[in-house]
Design an enzyme around this catalytic site. Structure first.
Site, PDB file in Angstrom:
ATOM      1  N   ASP A 143       0.865  -1.175   0.000  1.00 50.45           N
ATOM      2  CA  ASP A 143       0.000   0.000   0.000  1.00 50.45           C
ATOM      3  C   ASP A 143       0.904   1.228   0.000  1.00 50.45           C
ATOM      4  OD1 ASP A 143      -2.649   0.942  -0.150  1.00 50.45           O
ATOM      5  OD2 ASP A 143      -2.623   1.522   1.948  1.00 50.45           O
TER       6      ASP A 143
ATOM      7  N   ASP B 141       3.237  11.121 -10.257  1.00 46.94           N
ATOM      8  CA  ASP B 141       4.611  11.277 -10.750  1.00 46.94           C
ATOM      9  C   ASP B 141       4.911  12.648 -11.361  1.00 46.94           C
ATOM     10  OD1 ASP B 141       5.608   8.865  -9.908  1.00 46.94           O
ATOM     11  OD2 ASP B 141       5.453   7.870 -11.851  1.00 46.94           O
TER      12      ASP B 141
ATOM     13  N   LYS C 291      13.886   5.694 -11.673  1.00 44.81           N
ATOM     14  CA  LYS C 291      12.870   5.883 -10.617  1.00 44.81           C
ATOM     15  C   LYS C 291      12.936   4.732  -9.605  1.00 44.81           C
ATOM     16  CE  LYS C 291       7.973   5.972  -9.623  1.00 44.81           C
ATOM     17  NZ  LYS C 291       6.599   5.745 -10.062  1.00 44.81           N
TER      18      LYS C 291
ATOM     19  N   ARG D 186       8.651   2.474  -3.570  1.00 41.60           N
ATOM     20  CA  ARG D 186       8.334   1.064  -3.841  1.00 41.60           C
ATOM     21  C   ARG D 186       9.609   0.263  -4.076  1.00 41.60           C
ATOM     22  NH1 ARG D 186       4.067   1.959  -6.022  1.00 41.60           N
ATOM     23  NH2 ARG D 186       5.074   2.695  -7.896  1.00 41.60           N
TER      24      ARG D 186
HETATM   25  P1  IMP Z   1      -1.298   1.860  -4.494  1.00 37.93           P
HETATM   26  O1  IMP Z   1      -1.336   1.561  -3.020  1.00 37.93           O
HETATM   27  O2  IMP Z   1      -0.078   1.302  -5.178  1.00 37.93           O
HETATM   28  O3  IMP Z   1      -2.578   1.513  -5.193  1.00 37.93           O
HETATM   29  O4  IMP Z   1      -1.155   3.440  -4.618  1.00 37.93           O
HETATM   30  C1  IMP Z   1      -2.108   4.350  -4.107  1.00 37.93           C
HETATM   31  C2  IMP Z   1      -2.129   5.613  -4.971  1.00 37.93           C
HETATM   32  O5  IMP Z   1      -0.873   6.291  -4.805  1.00 37.93           O
HETATM   33  C3  IMP Z   1      -2.244   5.291  -6.461  1.00 37.93           C
HETATM   34  O6  IMP Z   1      -3.544   5.415  -6.902  1.00 37.93           O
HETATM   35  C4  IMP Z   1      -1.374   6.346  -7.115  1.00 37.93           C
HETATM   36  O7  IMP Z   1      -2.184   7.444  -7.465  1.00 37.93           O
HETATM   37  C5  IMP Z   1      -0.403   6.757  -6.053  1.00 37.93           C
HETATM   38  N1  IMP Z   1       0.920   6.175  -6.311  1.00 37.93           N
HETATM   39  C6  IMP Z   1       1.404   4.994  -5.837  1.00 37.93           C
HETATM   40  N2  IMP Z   1       2.667   4.818  -6.252  1.00 37.93           N
HETATM   41  C7  IMP Z   1       2.977   5.897  -7.005  1.00 37.93           C
HETATM   42  C8  IMP Z   1       4.153   6.268  -7.713  1.00 37.93           C
HETATM   43  O8  IMP Z   1       5.177   5.568  -7.750  1.00 37.93           O
HETATM   44  N3  IMP Z   1       4.087   7.454  -8.368  1.00 37.93           N
HETATM   45  C9  IMP Z   1       2.992   8.249  -8.366  1.00 37.93           C
HETATM   46  N4  IMP Z   1       1.877   7.952  -7.739  1.00 37.93           N
HETATM   47  C10 IMP Z   1       1.860   6.768  -7.050  1.00 37.93           C
END
Ligand code: IMP
Length: 191
Positions: free
Chosen positions: A69, A152, A172, A178
């Site tokens: 998450d 991003d 990145k 991540r």
């Molecule tokens: P998730 O937990 O990976 O689904 O991320 C939650 C939200 O954070 C996503 O809907 C993206 O909008 C944003 N997000 C997650 N990782 C990234 C990233 O590496 N770059 C930009 N936005 C991110």
């Protein structure tokens, strides 16, 4: 080969993990174990949501599992959008709407510091582990770059002079939230 579920159907994330882990583990998606459930993500922390997803798969499908998450924490907004990053502009809205709302809420703010945080929860047998990765940076006043996804185009990490959306995926991943959490997960999986 040992099997483990990554509680996602995001092909991009699956490919990335499979490339790093190689043939040491067989990484299965939710679809591959026949899980089409709407897994609850109702905790108010990243760690809580990651654990909730991993525990759900373990309890209902019996597989060892990991889940992630991610949130973008902006200091001038008291840590928002944070755990609600995916639905900042409301349910059913996309990244374009989320970025527009964030830019609007940051109008006139001088403190633009922010960070991305990813938490990965891993359940192997009876053991639970969590791994955190974070990257510090700031929120730009307008979009820059075409690559990447989500926030991003408006997030510039301290390690770079451009946004995440100006960087190659390799560049990145080397510094991202991540990427850093994943490195800790892979170290555990392969030790
Ligand atoms: P998730 O937990 O990976 O689904 O991320 C939650 C939200 O954070 C996503 O809907 C993206 O909008 C944003 N997000 C997650 N990782 C990234 C990233 O590496 N770059 C930009 N936005 C991110």
């Amino acid at each position: 080969m040992k099997e483990i579920v990554f509680a996602t159907n995001n092909q991009h994330k699956l490919n990335e993990l499979r490339a790093i882990v190689g043939d040491r583990f067989r990484i299965l998606s939710l679809a591959e174990i026949g899980c089409h459930d709407d897994i609850p993500e109702t905790a108010d922390t990243l760690e809580g949501n990651a654990l909730m997803k991993a525990r759900y798969v373990k309890e209902h499908y019996g597989y060892d599992c990991f889940a992630d998450d991610t949130g973008l924490m902006v200091d001038a907004l008291g840590g928002a959008p944070g755990v609600y990053s995916a639905r900042y502009a409301g349910p059913g809205h996309d990244s374009v709407a989320n970025v527009n709302l964030l830019l609007k809420n940051m109008e006139g703010k001088t403190d633009r510091s922010a960070r991305f945080i990813t938490v990965i929860a891993l359940i192997m047998g009876d053991e639970e582990y969590t791994f955190e990765g974070r990257v510090e940076g700031h929120i730009l006043t307008e979009r820059h770059g075409e690559a990447g996804f989500g926030y991003d185009p408006i997030f510039q990490p301290v390690e770079s002079d451009c946004s995440f959306a100006c960087m190659s995926s390799e560049a990145k991943n080397a510094i991202s939230h991540r990427g850093r959490a994943t490195a800790k997960l892979v170290k555990k999986l392969t030790e």
